[in-house]
Design a protein around this motif. Sequence first.
Motif, PDB file in Angstrom:
ATOM      1  N   GLN A 181      26.423  -4.297  46.494  1.00 26.41           N
ATOM      2  CA  GLN A 181      26.238  -4.505  45.060  1.00 26.41           C
ATOM      3  C   GLN A 181      25.419  -3.389  44.391  1.00 26.41           C
ATOM      4  O   GLN A 181      25.280  -3.378  43.172  1.00 26.41           O
ATOM      5  CB  GLN A 181      25.554  -5.848  44.821  1.00 26.41           C
ATOM      6  N   LEU A 225      29.499 -16.620  52.228  1.00 27.36           N
ATOM      7  CA  LEU A 225      29.094 -17.647  51.268  1.00 27.36           C
ATOM      8  C   LEU A 225      30.148 -18.755  51.194  1.00 27.36           C
ATOM      9  O   LEU A 225      29.814 -19.942  51.149  1.00 27.36           O
ATOM     10  CB  LEU A 225      28.896 -17.029  49.886  1.00 27.36           C
ATOM     11  N   ASP A 229      28.498 -22.140  52.165  1.00 26.44           N
ATOM     12  CA  ASP A 229      28.041 -22.851  50.962  1.00 26.44           C
ATOM     13  C   ASP A 229      29.253 -23.537  50.335  1.00 26.44           C
ATOM     14  O   ASP A 229      29.751 -23.136  49.277  1.00 26.44           O
ATOM     15  CB  ASP A 229      27.398 -21.858  49.985  1.00 26.44           C
ATOM     16  N   ASP A 236      30.175 -19.462  40.869  1.00 21.81           N
ATOM     17  CA  ASP A 236      28.814 -19.129  41.310  1.00 21.81           C
ATOM     18  C   ASP A 236      28.836 -18.216  42.531  1.00 21.81           C
ATOM     19  O   ASP A 236      28.024 -17.284  42.638  1.00 21.81           O
ATOM     20  CB  ASP A 236      28.033 -20.403  41.636  1.00 21.81           C
ATOM     21  N   ILE A 237      29.747 -18.480  43.448  1.00 19.41           N
ATOM     22  CA  ILE A 237      29.883 -17.625  44.636  1.00 19.41           C
ATOM     23  C   ILE A 237      30.213 -16.200  44.212  1.00 19.41           C
ATOM     24  O   ILE A 237      29.639 -15.225  44.719  1.00 19.41           O
ATOM     25  CB  ILE A 237      30.984 -18.158  45.577  1.00 19.41           C
ATOM     26  N   TYR A 239      29.625 -14.637  41.339  1.00 18.28           N
ATOM     27  CA  TYR A 239      28.483 -13.962  40.719  1.00 18.28           C
ATOM     28  C   TYR A 239      27.442 -13.577  41.760  1.00 18.28           C
ATOM     29  O   TYR A 239      26.871 -12.479  41.722  1.00 18.28           O
ATOM     30  CB  TYR A 239      27.851 -14.861  39.652  1.00 18.28           C
ATOM     31  N   GLN A 240      27.183 -14.478  42.704  1.00 21.07           N
ATOM     32  CA  GLN A 240      26.187 -14.197  43.745  1.00 21.07           C
ATOM     33  C   GLN A 240      26.598 -13.004  44.604  1.00 21.07           C
ATOM     34  O   GLN A 240      25.748 -12.241  45.076  1.00 21.07           O
ATOM     35  CB  GLN A 240      25.990 -15.438  44.620  1.00 21.07           C
TER      36      GLN A 240
END
Length: 272
Positions: A181, A225, A229, A236-237, A239-240
């Motif tokens: 990232q 993830l 998760d 959400d995954i 964005y994370q």
Amino acid sequence: MSTLPHLGFQRYQPCALLQPYVSCYWQIFRPAGAESQSTEFMHPEGGTGIVFNFGAPIRLDGWQHRAQCLITGPTKQSTKLELSGRVDALGIRFWPGAGRVFLKSPLSELLGQHLTPGDLSLALLSDELAERLALLPTAPERIALLEAQLLQYLTAHESQAQATEPRMQYALRWIAAQKGQGEIRNLLTEMDISQRQLERLFQQNVGMSPKNFSILQRTGFARELLKHDTAAPLTDIGYQAGFYDQAHFIREFKHVIGITPGQFRSKALLKR
């Protein structure tokens, strides 16, 4: 290939002297008649490998390979592995940036390729070695022979045996720590290196650009993830894992992995 109990998958760690080069060894074994056919996917992480096949011919991305030894170059997308009949394969997985010590060629020339040792004129991987490996009954014995060959090669090529050039090591660790990232321009500033120099280092030692390597790290993080998760919304995954929005997440993930994040999560849940 992370866990394949139906194929007797096992992972083995290298000896201390080879840890800077080798991520792991792996074995898959299934006797003839256990299952007619199975399909697995090998997801890219930027590394390279060697596969010794002592069973029935394997198919990689639709191409059948009968050779006892294959060099698997770096890839930007998942590789489809199809197995049928008796399965007996042993592999070496090199860390990103480290395989060139043994494979010699600039890794950009091996991108997306499955080649034989003869294609690359690699004396390290002789027919005799493959035959000796095939005669050994257990994976630890095979690995011991492989490690002896790799260490002998390193001793004979001591001047070229540095696992990864220091600047290359720094860049790979930086991108991995950022989980793909980080902005490459920030890496250039930290390293005091030009974009062109960094691109050349990556093409020679990884086989792809820093941007492509970052994409693999980002999608790899997203895969973990999605597997662990399972209650989090896919948005959400995404964005994370560093994707701009849901469309960007789906598009880039599918381009690398071959299926959407939702499909990947569904398959992961079925394997539990």
